[in-house]
Structure formats: structure tokens, C-alpha cells
Design an enzyme around this catalytic site. Structure first.
Site, PDB file in Angstrom:
ATOM      1  N   CYS A   1       0.821  -1.215   0.000  1.00 20.09           N
ATOM      2  CA  CYS A   1       0.000   0.000   0.000  1.00 20.09           C
ATOM      3  C   CYS A   1       0.853   1.263   0.000  1.00 20.09           C
ATOM      4  O   CYS A   1       0.616   2.185  -0.794  1.00 20.09           O
ATOM      5  CB  CYS A   1      -0.956  -0.019   1.185  1.00 20.09           C
ATOM      6  SG  CYS A   1      -0.180  -0.329   2.793  1.00 20.09           S
ATOM      7  N   TYR A   2       1.846   1.325   0.870  1.00 20.29           N
ATOM      8  CA  TYR A   2       2.728   2.502   0.883  1.00 20.29           C
ATOM      9  C   TYR A   2       3.499   2.651  -0.433  1.00 20.29           C
ATOM     10  O   TYR A   2       3.607   3.764  -0.970  1.00 20.29           O
ATOM     11  CB  TYR A   2       3.699   2.429   2.053  1.00 20.29           C
ATOM     12  CG  TYR A   2       3.128   2.730   3.414  1.00 20.29           C
ATOM     13  CD1 TYR A   2       2.476   3.932   3.680  1.00 20.29           C
ATOM     14  CD2 TYR A   2       3.277   1.823   4.464  1.00 20.29           C
ATOM     15  CE1 TYR A   2       1.980   4.212   4.949  1.00 20.29           C
ATOM     16  CE2 TYR A   2       2.782   2.092   5.736  1.00 20.29           C
ATOM     17  CZ  TYR A   2       2.136   3.293   5.974  1.00 20.29           C
ATOM     18  OH  TYR A   2       1.652   3.570   7.234  1.00 20.29           O
TER      19      TYR A   2
END
Length: 336
Positions: free
Chosen positions: A156-157
Site C-alpha cells: 500500500c505505501y
């Protein structure tokens, strides 16, 4: 209809995937699996996620390694929403049965075995599969995804960060001597469904973690081709990521060049929304598959802000984008 099974179905990302697969007009959800010792085995899926009652009511099944060949009869797609070590151990088994595997763990994201001993703490034993894996940053790897049988869905990051930085890197706009500085805050769902004191309602507080040692930093640097400084933060909200990225540009780069780089990269990408001179927010992307991106420049300094739903564009929705690309469906199918 492509028969699709989901392994690691009961986590937050698994629930989103189950819903997407069920909504997809070309996919059939052929099985929901958890580890053979999971307490969730044998339960109706909707007993865990009440909002899916009447939508996904299948019984959750235990997965034993000895049964993989049997359960893969007529299965086309396997989606792994499992721990890194679990995906590492079972992905090759599913590939051997002729399925296409989409892995949401970190087990195949970087094509270097040494990376896993250094940052994940385990020895990678599947060199062939690791070399063949494609990093599924959907807007940037569609040609490779379309030909791959093992797609490693980004974290996600990294999704929030790389999608903001790659257009700049592609055009050589980032000053070579400066590392982009990424500060990103994620909702508590990023920590997973397992009970933890740090993410308990009365304990959670906005705070940085993993300073200089978060494993997403080398993932971002590897796929950007430029070292970065990355500091994640835990926020006291359920879902979403907001990333603020400070970039030193090459001397003489104009605002028009920056805008052109982003427009060239994303003008034909339906899941990316460019918001020049505006401010992305988690509220605007929560429970959507969109990636919102904005930027402002002052001289050589550029501030880029991106927002995604960590469970969707940062995980399940990007996996579905990769499925759509791999099998020739419209990019937005099941997502909007």
C-alpha cells in the site's frame, strides 16, 4: 467464467477481494480458504463480514498443502492474501497446477533472493518463480502483467509513493543528489485484523513507526531506481493512506514540465485522478479504487500529495486491476 479461489480470505483485504470477485461479470468465486488450523474454517464468510450477507455466503474452507492439486481442478486464478512466508511456500505449488497467481504479500515483489533475508527475515527458496514474477503496479506494468503467471501486487505505501514519483523519475526531473522524502500516514486497518494492543481503540494514536527500517523503503527505492527516505505513520482512523512527498527537482525544471510528466503518465488511466493545485484527502478516496494525486512547485522544491484507500487501491483493487489486465478485461471492471 474464470474460476477464482481466494487464500487468506478472512483478513480485511480478503473481504474486499471476495466482494470484488463476486461482482466481476467474468469471474466465479470458486473457493474461500484459510489455513487448516484457522478458527474461521467452517464458518459462513458473511458471519465474519455482515455487510456481505446475501452477497458472499460461502463456507470458509481449510487449506492443506496436500490438497492444493485437488482444489486446483478447473481453477484458473489463485489470489493469495496471505502472510509473506505462506505465499512464499505455496505460490509455486499453485503455479505448478497451471493457475495464474496474484500474490498480495511481499514474497515476490523484488527479484533478488538476498532482499528477503535482509528485510523479511527468511531465505527465499524459489529462484525461478522469483525471476518470473512481475511487479503489479497496474498503471506502470500492464504489458508485463498481461504475459505473467505470477503477479506480485505492490504494498500500500509503495503504491501511494511510487505512483507519485515514477513520472518524475521517468523524465529525469528528480535531482540525483537528493533523496525524495516520503511521509505517509495509514489507517489502522493496515495493521491487519489480528488483535494488537497498539491498534486497539483506546490505545491507537498518530505516531511514526519503522523509522529507517520499514521494509517498504527498499521496495520503493528498488522500483523507483532512486533512493528515498520513507517514514510511515499510524493514524487513528480505519482506512486510507495520505502521503506527502518532498522532492528536489533538477535545476531549471518548470511547472509545465512537471504537469506534462503527470499528464503523460496518467491521462489515459481511469483509476488515477490528477488534482493540480488542489489537496487530496482520505475522505475522497475511502472505499474507492481511485488514486488521487496533486502537486505544487516552488523553485526546485516540489511537494506531491497522494491519497488512496489502503485496502483497495493499496491492495484488493490493484489486484483486481491486475486480473483485468492479465485477462484482457476493461481496467475498471468490478471496481466502479
Amino acid at each position: 467464467m474464470l474460476k477464482t479461489i481466494l487464500v487468506g480470505a478472512t483478513g480485511y483485504t480478503g473481504a474486499e477481494l471476495a466482494h470484488y470477485i463476486t461482482k466481476h461479470p467474468e469471474l466465479e468465486l470458486a473457493g474461500l480458504y484459510v489455513s487448516e488450523h484457522s478458527l474461521d474454517a467452517g464458518k459462513p464468510f458473511s458471519s465474519l463480514y455482515g455487510h456481505l450477507l446475501g452477497v458472499v455466503d460461502q463456507t470458509i474452507q481449510p487449506l492443506a498443502l496436500s490438497n492444493i492439486k485437488h482444489i486446483c481442478d478447473d481453477v484458473d486464478i489463485v489470489v493469495l492474501a496471505t502472510a509473506h512466508e505462506v505465499s512464499h511456500d505455496i505460490a509455486a505449488e499453485f503455479l505448478a497446477q497451471g493457475t495464474v497467481v496474484f500474490d498480495l504479500s511481499g514474497a515476490f515483489r523484488v527479484n533478488d533472493p538476498a532482499f528477503y533475508e535482509k528485510y523479511y527475515g527468511f531465505k527465499h527458496n524459489f529462484d525461478k518463480e522469483l525471476k518470473s514474477a512481475v511487479y503489479g503496479l497496474a498503471e506502470w506494468a500492464s504489458a508485463d502483467i498481461a504475459e505473467a503467471n505470477l503477479i506480485a501486487v505492490p504494498g500500500c505505501y509503495p503504491t501511494a509513493s511510487l505512483s507519485a514519483l515514477k513520472p518524475l523519475a521517468q523524465h529525469g526531473l528528480i535531482a540525483a543528489e537528493q533523496k525524495p522524502i516520503i511521509n505517509a500516514v495509514s489507517g489502522v486497518s493496515g495493521a491487519g485484523r489480528k488483535a494488537s494492543l497498539a491498534s486497539a481503540f483506546c490505545e491507537v494514536s498518530h505516531a511514526p513507526y519503522g523509522v529507517f527500517n520499514h521494509r517498504h523503503q527498499p521496495e520503493i527505492s528498488t522500483h523507483l531506481g532512486h533512493e528515498v527516505i520513507f517514514t510511515p505513520h499510524l493514524g487513528s482512523f480505519k482506512r486510507g493512506i495520505l502521503a506527502t512527498i518532498n522532492v528536489k527537482l533538477v535545476a531549471g525544471v518548470t511547472p509545465e514540465q512537471v504537469t506534462a510528466a503527470y499528464q503523460e503518465a496518467y491521462q489515459d488511466q481511469p483509476m488515477v485522478r490528477l488534482l493540480p493545485r488542489r489537496t487530496p484527502s482520505i475522505k475522497a478516496v475511502e472505499k474507492t479504487a481511485y488514486y488521487d494525486l496533486a502537486w505544487q512547485q516552488q523553485g526546485q522544491d516540489l511537494i506531491v500529495v497522494s491519497a488512496i484507500d489502503n485496502l483497495l487501491k493499496g491492495a484488493a483493487a490493484q489486484a483486481m486491476q491486475c486480473i483485468n489486465i492479465r485477462f484482457g478485461f476493461a481496467m475498471t471492471t468490478s471496481l466502479v
